[in-house]
Design an enzyme around this catalytic site. Structure first.
Site, PDB file in Angstrom:
ATOM      1  N   SER A  56      27.424  51.827   4.173  1.00 45.33           N
ATOM      2  CA  SER A  56      27.167  50.161   4.142  1.00 45.33           C
ATOM      3  C   SER A  56      28.095  49.324   3.579  1.00 45.33           C
ATOM      4  O   SER A  56      28.810  49.907   2.571  1.00 45.33           O
ATOM      5  CB  SER A  56      25.721  49.972   3.132  1.00 45.33           C
ATOM      6  OG  SER A  56      25.603  48.773   2.959  1.00 45.33           O
ATOM      7  N   SER A  57      28.008  48.406   3.905  1.00 42.55           N
ATOM      8  CA  SER A  57      29.269  47.387   3.499  1.00 42.55           C
ATOM      9  C   SER A  57      29.253  47.005   2.021  1.00 42.55           C
ATOM     10  O   SER A  57      30.259  46.802   1.382  1.00 42.55           O
ATOM     11  CB  SER A  57      29.415  45.830   4.108  1.00 42.55           C
ATOM     12  OG  SER A  57      28.089  45.240   3.940  1.00 42.55           O
ATOM     13  N   CYS A  58      27.989  47.286   1.271  1.00 40.00           N
ATOM     14  CA  CYS A  58      27.823  47.081  -0.055  1.00 40.00           C
ATOM     15  C   CYS A  58      28.461  48.045  -0.971  1.00 40.00           C
ATOM     16  O   CYS A  58      28.459  48.037  -2.250  1.00 40.00           O
ATOM     17  CB  CYS A  58      26.407  46.868  -0.205  1.00 40.00           C
ATOM     18  SG  CYS A  58      25.362  48.197  -0.376  1.00 40.00           S
ATOM     19  N   TYR A  67      22.854  53.418  -5.444  1.00 36.93           N
ATOM     20  CA  TYR A  67      22.671  53.256  -3.821  1.00 36.93           C
ATOM     21  C   TYR A  67      24.201  53.576  -3.357  1.00 36.93           C
ATOM     22  O   TYR A  67      24.463  54.693  -2.688  1.00 36.93           O
ATOM     23  CB  TYR A  67      22.220  52.190  -3.231  1.00 36.93           C
ATOM     24  CG  TYR A  67      22.118  51.929  -1.634  1.00 36.93           C
ATOM     25  CD1 TYR A  67      23.104  51.380  -1.019  1.00 36.93           C
ATOM     26  CD2 TYR A  67      21.373  52.798  -1.089  1.00 36.93           C
ATOM     27  CE1 TYR A  67      22.987  51.261   0.214  1.00 36.93           C
ATOM     28  CE2 TYR A  67      21.122  52.691   0.357  1.00 36.93           C
ATOM     29  CZ  TYR A  67      21.978  52.065   1.015  1.00 36.93           C
ATOM     30  OH  TYR A  67      22.085  51.748   2.334  1.00 36.93           O
ATOM     31  N   LYS A 111      25.639  57.014  -1.356  1.00 37.41           N
ATOM     32  CA  LYS A 111      26.306  56.620   0.179  1.00 37.41           C
ATOM     33  C   LYS A 111      27.934  57.203  -0.077  1.00 37.41           C
ATOM     34  O   LYS A 111      28.053  57.664   1.210  1.00 37.41           O
ATOM     35  CB  LYS A 111      26.175  55.320   0.515  1.00 37.41           C
ATOM     36  CG  LYS A 111      24.822  55.063   0.946  1.00 37.41           C
ATOM     37  CD  LYS A 111      24.453  55.646   2.207  1.00 37.41           C
ATOM     38  CE  LYS A 111      23.215  55.244   2.750  1.00 37.41           C
ATOM     39  NZ  LYS A 111      22.905  55.814   4.189  1.00 37.41           N
ATOM     40  N   HIS A 171      15.629  42.435   2.440  1.00 36.14           N
ATOM     41  CA  HIS A 171      17.101  42.095   2.245  1.00 36.14           C
ATOM     42  C   HIS A 171      16.800  40.519   2.423  1.00 36.14           C
ATOM     43  O   HIS A 171      15.626  39.827   3.121  1.00 36.14           O
ATOM     44  CB  HIS A 171      17.972  42.395   3.650  1.00 36.14           C
ATOM     45  CG  HIS A 171      18.373  43.841   3.422  1.00 36.14           C
ATOM     46  ND1 HIS A 171      17.798  44.959   3.956  1.00 36.14           N
ATOM     47  CD2 HIS A 171      19.412  44.398   2.352  1.00 36.14           C
ATOM     48  CE1 HIS A 171      18.239  46.131   3.395  1.00 36.14           C
ATOM     49  NE2 HIS A 171      19.090  45.969   2.533  1.00 36.14           N
TER      50      HIS A 171
HETATM   51  O1  GFB Z   1      20.283  40.889   0.905  1.00 38.91           O
HETATM   52  P1  GFB Z   1      20.335  40.830  -0.214  1.00 38.91           P
HETATM   53  O2  GFB Z   1      19.120  41.434  -0.933  1.00 38.91           O
HETATM   54  O3  GFB Z   1      21.613  42.164  -0.664  1.00 38.91           O
HETATM   55  O4  GFB Z   1      20.964  39.672  -0.929  1.00 38.91           O
HETATM   56  P2  GFB Z   1      23.101  42.172  -0.606  1.00 38.91           P
HETATM   57  C1  GFB Z   1      22.041  38.859  -0.418  1.00 38.91           C
HETATM   58  C2  GFB Z   1      22.064  37.682  -1.045  1.00 38.91           C
HETATM   59  O5  GFB Z   1      21.004  36.860  -0.859  1.00 38.91           O
HETATM   60  C3  GFB Z   1      22.069  37.683  -2.680  1.00 38.91           C
HETATM   61  C4  GFB Z   1      20.454  36.135  -1.838  1.00 38.91           C
HETATM   62  O6  GFB Z   1      23.080  36.997  -3.353  1.00 38.91           O
HETATM   63  C5  GFB Z   1      20.581  37.315  -2.857  1.00 38.91           C
HETATM   64  O7  GFB Z   1      20.503  36.577  -4.159  1.00 38.91           O
HETATM   65  N1  GFB Z   1      18.962  35.818  -1.426  1.00 38.91           N
HETATM   66  C6  GFB Z   1      18.509  34.583  -1.433  1.00 38.91           C
HETATM   67  C7  GFB Z   1      18.168  36.627  -1.299  1.00 38.91           C
HETATM   68  N2  GFB Z   1      17.262  34.467  -1.254  1.00 38.91           N
HETATM   69  C8  GFB Z   1      16.965  36.036  -1.065  1.00 38.91           C
HETATM   70  C9  GFB Z   1      15.678  36.493  -0.824  1.00 38.91           C
HETATM   71  O8  GFB Z   1      14.640  35.894  -0.644  1.00 38.91           O
HETATM   72  N3  GFB Z   1      15.688  37.846  -0.959  1.00 38.91           N
HETATM   73  C10 GFB Z   1      16.900  38.549  -1.048  1.00 38.91           C
HETATM   74  N4  GFB Z   1      16.825  40.011  -0.799  1.00 38.91           N
HETATM   75  N5  GFB Z   1      18.017  38.053  -1.058  1.00 38.91           N
HETATM   76  C11 GFB Z   1      22.833  44.758  -0.477  1.00 38.91           C
HETATM   77  C12 GFB Z   1      22.551  45.920  -1.273  1.00 38.91           C
HETATM   78  O9  GFB Z   1      23.297  43.869  -1.145  1.00 38.91           O
HETATM   79  O10 GFB Z   1      23.173  44.921   0.705  1.00 38.91           O
HETATM   80  C13 GFB Z   1      21.945  47.210  -0.572  1.00 38.91           C
HETATM   81  O11 GFB Z   1      21.815  45.752  -2.556  1.00 38.91           O
HETATM   82  C14 GFB Z   1      22.394  47.007   1.035  1.00 38.91           C
HETATM   83  O12 GFB Z   1      22.232  48.340  -1.270  1.00 38.91           O
HETATM   84  C15 GFB Z   1      22.383  45.800   1.486  1.00 38.91           C
HETATM   85  O13 GFB Z   1      23.459  47.856   1.028  1.00 38.91           O
HETATM   86  C16 GFB Z   1      23.295  45.933   2.965  1.00 38.91           C
HETATM   87  O14 GFB Z   1      23.881  41.966   0.612  1.00 38.91           O
HETATM   88  O15 GFB Z   1      23.458  41.213  -1.710  1.00 38.91           O
END
Ligand code: GFB
Length: 308
Positions: A108-110, A137, A141, A180
């Protein structure tokens, strides 16, 4: 992959696994092996060993994993580490023991370093500190990627690792806390619209940037790479374009026709400032994504609504 090959799709009920399963069916493969987690607990060493001895698949797409958004990763840190290590250790080792011809592991890119130069090249892995919110995580990975390399080095296994960017699409997880960002915002704007709410809360500052690939495009890329790529090195899968979380929220707001306001909740983490993939290696091999973000959001929203 021969059309009569036995192909095991681990995690076939998830967003990625179901997209790969659909893609293989569309391509005419008829010997696709799938097991629900109730039928086969991939965290159980003995169950996985027994499964591979009995089934002996020719190819494996390892799309089973414990996944989630930034808050889920930061909350269930032990679960993300233990469950992903258990799943991948069991599947990769038993794929070797049972003589699987080729296995694909999904990173995953993260898991790239938090402050790596952008866009992210495959060689940047392990060159810097990780984003704290999803470090468990990411460690799991990274271990899976290194395990595929080690089994190639020691046993000559054709086990490849791909690095997808942030994904969305059919069968996504819309849980309000654990999902996400893209599915979470679809759900928030939908509920705000039907409940006539005046505002929608977006986590963080809205300034981080993210790249989004439609899961069916990912499945197409995985199928392409399973057929055409057997290098030991990692390969990124993405669109090569990103946008701020604020612009993503405004795009989803427009597509869903929500007229209220956005408010930003600074108490929630921003996570990695940016993680745009350098996809030149994949483009040079001849693959490019098809679904652009506006169309993909509409397709995902239709899928979300169909399951209400
Ligand atoms: O998609 P996300 O949860 O994961 O959050 P990451 C991306 C960005 O969106 C963060 C913002 O800056 C969040 O604060 N965000 C805004 C929100 N509103 C929301 C919301 O309602 N829900 C969520 N979830 N985010 C993940 C990794 O990082 O990337 C995982 O933690 C995984 O391990 C995934 O690899 C692909 O992109 O930041």
């Amino acid at each position: 992959m021969e059309k009569n090959a036995k192909i095991y799709v681990a995690g076939h009920r998830g967003m990625v696994g179901s997209a790969i399963y659909r893609k293989l069916q569309k391509e005419g493969f008829e010997n696709i092996l799938v097991k629900t987690s109730a039928e086969l607990d991939l965290r159980s060493q003995q169950s996985v060993a027994d499964f591979f001895v009995a089934e002996k698949p020719d190819y494996v797409f390892l799309a089973a994993a414990k996944v989630g958004g930034i808050v889920a990763n930061n909350t269930y840190r032990a679960d993300f580490l233990y469950e992903n290590l258990a799943i991948q250790n069991n599947v990769i080792h038993n794929a070797y023991l049972s003589g699987v011809k080729k296995l694909m592991f999904l990173g995953s890119s993260c898991i790239y370093p938090k402050m790596a130069p952008q866009p992210l090249k495959e060689e940047y892995l392990l060159t810097g500190i990780l984003e704290p919110t999803n470090e468990p995580y990411a460690i799991a990975k990274i271990a899976g990627i290194k395990m595929c390399d080690a089994y190639r080095d020691q046993y000559g296994c054709d086990f490849i690792s791909v690095m997808p960017t942030n994904l969305y699409g059919y069968n996504d997880n819309y849980h309000p806390q654990n999902s996400h960002v893209l599915p979470a915002l679809i759900r928030k704007f939908h509920e705000a619209k039907i409940n006539n709410e005046k505002q929608v809360t977006v986590w963080g500052s809205g300034s981080p940037m993210r790249e989004f690939l439609f899961a069916d495009d990912l499945a197409d890329a995985c199928y392409f790479l399973m057929q055409n790529y057997s290098e030991p090195a990692l390969i990124n899968i993405g669109t090569g374009h990103d946008l701020t979380i604020k612009d993503l929220a405004l795009l989803i707001k427009d597509i869903l026709g929500y007229k209220g306001e956005l408010v930003f909740d600074a108490s929630k983490p921003d996570g990695t400032p940016r993680k745009l993939m350098d996809v030149s290696k994949l483009h040079n091999l001849g693959w490019k994504h098809k679904v652009e973000l506006p169309e993909g959001i509409s397709l995902a929203y239709q899928d979300f609504e169909s399951k209400l």
